[in-house]
Design an enzyme around this catalytic site. Structure first.
Site, PDB file in Angstrom:
ATOM      1  N   LYS A  13     -19.957   2.128 -29.927  1.00 17.17           N
ATOM      2  CA  LYS A  13     -18.575   1.616 -29.992  1.00 17.17           C
ATOM      3  C   LYS A  13     -18.352   0.483 -28.987  1.00 17.17           C
ATOM      4  O   LYS A  13     -17.818  -0.568 -29.326  1.00 17.17           O
ATOM      5  CB  LYS A  13     -17.554   2.752 -29.713  1.00 17.17           C
ATOM      6  CG  LYS A  13     -17.660   3.933 -30.663  1.00 17.17           C
ATOM      7  CD  LYS A  13     -16.599   4.988 -30.390  1.00 17.17           C
ATOM      8  CE  LYS A  13     -16.701   5.648 -29.027  1.00 17.17           C
ATOM      9  NZ  LYS A  13     -17.945   6.441 -28.822  1.00 17.17           N
ATOM     10  N   ARG A  88      -8.629  10.010 -29.927  1.00 15.35           N
ATOM     11  CA  ARG A  88      -9.723  10.985 -29.949  1.00 15.35           C
ATOM     12  C   ARG A  88      -9.246  12.352 -30.386  1.00 15.35           C
ATOM     13  O   ARG A  88     -10.045  13.281 -30.461  1.00 15.35           O
ATOM     14  CB  ARG A  88     -10.267  11.121 -28.542  1.00 15.35           C
ATOM     15  CG  ARG A  88     -11.512  10.328 -28.283  1.00 15.35           C
ATOM     16  CD  ARG A  88     -11.818  10.512 -26.823  1.00 15.35           C
ATOM     17  NE  ARG A  88     -13.205  10.546 -26.553  1.00 15.35           N
ATOM     18  CZ  ARG A  88     -13.876   9.482 -26.104  1.00 15.35           C
ATOM     19  NH1 ARG A  88     -13.284   8.323 -25.959  1.00 15.35           N
ATOM     20  NH2 ARG A  88     -15.129   9.603 -25.815  1.00 15.35           N
ATOM     21  N   ARG A 127     -29.198   5.233 -21.196  1.00  9.87           N
ATOM     22  CA  ARG A 127     -28.254   4.158 -20.846  1.00  9.87           C
ATOM     23  C   ARG A 127     -28.076   4.047 -19.329  1.00  9.87           C
ATOM     24  O   ARG A 127     -28.022   5.033 -18.616  1.00  9.87           O
ATOM     25  CB  ARG A 127     -26.893   4.439 -21.490  1.00  9.87           C
ATOM     26  CG  ARG A 127     -25.818   3.423 -21.075  1.00  9.87           C
ATOM     27  CD  ARG A 127     -24.547   3.550 -21.880  1.00  9.87           C
ATOM     28  NE  ARG A 127     -23.896   4.831 -21.728  1.00  9.87           N
ATOM     29  CZ  ARG A 127     -22.791   5.189 -22.379  1.00  9.87           C
ATOM     30  NH1 ARG A 127     -22.226   4.342 -23.237  1.00  9.87           N
ATOM     31  NH2 ARG A 127     -22.250   6.362 -22.185  1.00  9.87           N
ATOM     32  N   ARG A 162     -24.336   6.839 -15.784  1.00 10.23           N
ATOM     33  CA  ARG A 162     -23.025   7.488 -15.771  1.00 10.23           C
ATOM     34  C   ARG A 162     -23.236   8.988 -15.599  1.00 10.23           C
ATOM     35  O   ARG A 162     -24.136   9.551 -16.210  1.00 10.23           O
ATOM     36  CB  ARG A 162     -22.310   7.221 -17.106  1.00 10.23           C
ATOM     37  CG  ARG A 162     -21.309   6.092 -17.031  1.00 10.23           C
ATOM     38  CD  ARG A 162     -20.782   5.669 -18.369  1.00 10.23           C
ATOM     39  NE  ARG A 162     -20.161   6.730 -19.177  1.00 10.23           N
ATOM     40  CZ  ARG A 162     -19.599   6.525 -20.362  1.00 10.23           C
ATOM     41  NH1 ARG A 162     -19.580   5.299 -20.886  1.00 10.23           N
ATOM     42  NH2 ARG A 162     -19.054   7.503 -21.027  1.00 10.23           N
ATOM     43  N   ARG A 173     -20.182  16.731 -24.595  1.00  8.34           N
ATOM     44  CA  ARG A 173     -19.374  15.652 -25.191  1.00  8.34           C
ATOM     45  C   ARG A 173     -19.507  15.648 -26.716  1.00  8.34           C
ATOM     46  O   ARG A 173     -18.537  15.395 -27.433  1.00  8.34           O
ATOM     47  CB  ARG A 173     -19.795  14.294 -24.617  1.00  8.34           C
ATOM     48  CG  ARG A 173     -19.320  14.107 -23.178  1.00  8.34           C
ATOM     49  CD  ARG A 173     -20.075  12.988 -22.482  1.00  8.34           C
ATOM     50  NE  ARG A 173     -19.825  11.685 -23.027  1.00  8.34           N
ATOM     51  CZ  ARG A 173     -20.613  10.617 -22.828  1.00  8.34           C
ATOM     52  NH1 ARG A 173     -21.702  10.733 -22.098  1.00  8.34           N
ATOM     53  NH2 ARG A 173     -20.305   9.454 -23.345  1.00  8.34           N
TER      54      ARG A 173
HETATM   55  P1  AP5 Z   1     -22.487   2.221 -26.230  1.00  6.88           P
HETATM   56  O1  AP5 Z   1     -22.080   1.005 -26.992  1.00  6.88           O
HETATM   57  O2  AP5 Z   1     -22.282   2.221 -24.765  1.00  6.88           O
HETATM   58  O3  AP5 Z   1     -21.891   3.527 -26.958  1.00  6.88           O
HETATM   59  P2  AP5 Z   1     -20.406   4.106 -26.976  1.00  6.88           P
HETATM   60  O4  AP5 Z   1     -20.169   4.624 -28.370  1.00  6.88           O
HETATM   61  O5  AP5 Z   1     -19.430   3.116 -26.438  1.00  6.88           O
HETATM   62  O6  AP5 Z   1     -20.641   5.337 -25.999  1.00  6.88           O
HETATM   63  P3  AP5 Z   1     -19.737   5.923 -24.823  1.00  6.88           P
HETATM   64  O7  AP5 Z   1     -20.595   6.966 -24.161  1.00  6.88           O
HETATM   65  O8  AP5 Z   1     -19.203   4.880 -23.927  1.00  6.88           O
HETATM   66  O9  AP5 Z   1     -18.626   6.575 -25.636  1.00  6.88           O
HETATM   67  P4  AP5 Z   1     -17.742   7.748 -25.251  1.00  6.88           P
HETATM   68  O10 AP5 Z   1     -16.804   7.695 -26.369  1.00  6.88           O
HETATM   69  O11 AP5 Z   1     -18.340   9.078 -25.020  1.00  6.88           O
HETATM   70  O12 AP5 Z   1     -17.285   7.371 -23.764  1.00  6.88           O
HETATM   71  P5  AP5 Z   1     -15.918   6.852 -23.192  1.00  6.88           P
HETATM   72  O13 AP5 Z   1     -16.223   5.947 -22.091  1.00  6.88           O
HETATM   73  O14 AP5 Z   1     -14.993   6.402 -24.276  1.00  6.88           O
HETATM   74  O15 AP5 Z   1     -24.049   2.494 -26.532  1.00  6.88           O
HETATM   75  C1  AP5 Z   1     -24.737   3.568 -25.898  1.00  6.88           C
HETATM   76  C2  AP5 Z   1     -26.196   3.164 -25.618  1.00  6.88           C
HETATM   77  O16 AP5 Z   1     -26.841   2.927 -26.878  1.00  6.88           O
HETATM   78  C3  AP5 Z   1     -26.326   1.848 -24.821  1.00  6.88           C
HETATM   79  O17 AP5 Z   1     -27.454   1.924 -23.979  1.00  6.88           O
HETATM   80  C4  AP5 Z   1     -26.514   0.796 -25.921  1.00  6.88           C
HETATM   81  O18 AP5 Z   1     -27.240  -0.323 -25.448  1.00  6.88           O
HETATM   82  C5  AP5 Z   1     -27.299   1.590 -26.974  1.00  6.88           C
HETATM   83  N1  AP5 Z   1     -27.025   1.145 -28.352  1.00  6.88           N
HETATM   84  C6  AP5 Z   1     -25.837   0.735 -28.884  1.00  6.88           C
HETATM   85  N2  AP5 Z   1     -25.993   0.398 -30.184  1.00  6.88           N
HETATM   86  C7  AP5 Z   1     -27.318   0.633 -30.490  1.00  6.88           C
HETATM   87  C8  AP5 Z   1     -28.090   0.469 -31.685  1.00  6.88           C
HETATM   88  N3  AP5 Z   1     -27.560   0.034 -32.833  1.00  6.88           N
HETATM   89  N4  AP5 Z   1     -29.414   0.805 -31.629  1.00  6.88           N
HETATM   90  C9  AP5 Z   1     -29.984   1.252 -30.467  1.00  6.88           C
HETATM   91  N5  AP5 Z   1     -29.286   1.406 -29.301  1.00  6.88           N
HETATM   92  C10 AP5 Z   1     -27.978   1.094 -29.319  1.00  6.88           C
HETATM   93  O19 AP5 Z   1     -15.287   8.236 -22.634  1.00  6.88           O
HETATM   94  C11 AP5 Z   1     -15.795   8.871 -21.489  1.00  6.88           C
HETATM   95  C12 AP5 Z   1     -14.878  10.034 -21.127  1.00  6.88           C
HETATM   96  O20 AP5 Z   1     -13.549   9.539 -20.811  1.00  6.88           O
HETATM   97  C13 AP5 Z   1     -14.638  11.091 -22.230  1.00  6.88           C
HETATM   98  O21 AP5 Z   1     -15.665  12.056 -22.270  1.00  6.88           O
HETATM   99  C14 AP5 Z   1     -13.276  11.665 -21.789  1.00  6.88           C
HETATM  100  O22 AP5 Z   1     -13.410  12.566 -20.730  1.00  6.88           O
HETATM  101  C15 AP5 Z   1     -12.528  10.432 -21.278  1.00  6.88           C
HETATM  102  N6  AP5 Z   1     -11.759   9.771 -22.345  1.00  6.88           N
HETATM  103  C16 AP5 Z   1     -11.953   8.498 -22.822  1.00  6.88           C
HETATM  104  N7  AP5 Z   1     -11.085   8.231 -23.803  1.00  6.88           N
HETATM  105  C17 AP5 Z   1     -10.315   9.344 -23.970  1.00  6.88           C
HETATM  106  C18 AP5 Z   1      -9.264   9.697 -24.871  1.00  6.88           C
HETATM  107  N8  AP5 Z   1      -8.821   8.835 -25.804  1.00  6.88           N
HETATM  108  N9  AP5 Z   1      -8.723  10.938 -24.750  1.00  6.88           N
HETATM  109  C19 AP5 Z   1      -9.153  11.815 -23.823  1.00  6.88           C
HETATM  110  N10 AP5 Z   1     -10.161  11.551 -22.951  1.00  6.88           N
HETATM  111  C20 AP5 Z   1     -10.741  10.333 -23.031  1.00  6.88           C
END
Ligand code: AP5
Length: 219
Positions: A13, A88, A127, A162, A173
């Site tokens: 994402k 979410r 990552r 992270r 997660r």
């Molecule tokens: P990346 O693009 O970083 O993936 P992502 O989907 O953004 O993953 P996140 O871990 O950031 O998502 P998340 O939703 O768990 O975390 P968030 O920060 O929102 O890619 C991941 C890896 O794969 C990278 O190394 C990349 O290079 C690689 N990659 C990408 N595309 C690829 C491909 N096509 N092929 C191969 N490799 C690839 O949330 C963190 C925490 O915050 C949550 O757990 C929660 O506690 C809190 N939080 C955030 N938002 C909310 C909400 N709305 N409500 C409640 N709590 C929330």
């Protein structure tokens, strides 16, 4: 365009939202990044959010909705925005619809990145991120420089794993995603807004598929 990215943690994402933000000139709004900034600055919000984030659970809806409400009213989001990691839960999605209605706008499309669970576990545990500029690395195909200097912001010692990318927390997660976030696909499917994308392709192929499907949607 007002867009949402849906998908497992690690589905890409953040990676794809950044590309779209550059192409369309609209901001990427990542609730994860906003919360991590608050944690780093040890604000009241950060102190509250940290315990949920470290264990892989969601931060309470009320906290996150307030953040998004403020952010989407900023000047740079007037022409559109890309939500990365929000909504979410169904409660967040309902609140978002109501909020947008008040501002006479609505979600254009919801891009769902479809990736297998096994693949995201590998992506997340390999990552690494720069805490200064948020440049994302991957130990397998885009490793951080050996001298520890981030090749984007040139800072030293800022590239880390992270805490929630450790394997046990990743499992949690994914479970939380299946229970609380997956129902959103059905929610947006019923609204006719869901756009399914094969997120298991190369990063550039995922980008092309998203851009080509969005071209067919009126903004
Ligand atoms: P990346 O693009 O970083 O993936 P992502 O989907 O953004 O993953 P996140 O871990 O950031 O998502 P998340 O939703 O768990 O975390 P968030 O920060 O929102 O890619 C991941 C890896 O794969 C990278 O190394 C990349 O290079 C690689 N990659 C990408 N595309 C690829 C491909 N096509 N092929 C191969 N490799 C690839 O949330 C963190 C925490 O915050 C949550 O757990 C929660 O506690 C809190 N939080 C955030 N938002 C909310 C909400 N709305 N409500 C409640 N709590 C929330």
């Amino acid at each position: 365009m007002d867009l949402i990215f849906l998908g497992y943690p690690g589905s890409g994402k953040g990676t794809q939202a950044k590309y779209l933000s550059d192409s369309y000139g609209i901001p990427q709004i990542s609730t994860g990044d906003i919360l991590r900034d608050a944690v780093a600055k040890k604000t009241q919000l950060g102190l509250e959010a940290k315990k949920y984030m470290d264990s892989g659970d969601l931060v309470p809806d009320g906290v996150v909705i307030g953040l998004v409400e403020e952010r989407i009213q900023e000047q740079d989001a007037v022409k559109g925005f890309i939500l990365d990691g929000f909504p979410r839960t169904i409660a967040q999605a309902i609140e978002l619809d109501e909020l947008l209605e008040k501002h006479v706008r609505s979600i254009t499309a919801v891009i769902s990145l479809e990736v297998l669970k096994e693949d995201v576990i590998e992506r997340l545990t390999s990552r690494r991120i720069c805490t200064n500029c948020r440049r994302v690395y991957n130990l397998v195909y885009d490793p951080p420089p050996a001298d520890g200097v981030c090749n984007q912001c040139k800072k030293t010692g800022t590239i880390v794993q992270r805490k929630d990318d450790e394997v046990e927390t990743v499992e949690r997660r994914l479970t939380v995603y299946n229970i609380q976030t997956l129902p959103l696909k059905d929610f947006y499917q019923k609204q006719g807004k869901l756009v399914l994308i094969n997120g298991s392709q190369s990063i550039l192929d995922v980008r092309s598929e998203i851009e080509s499907k969005l071209r067919n949607i009126k903004g």
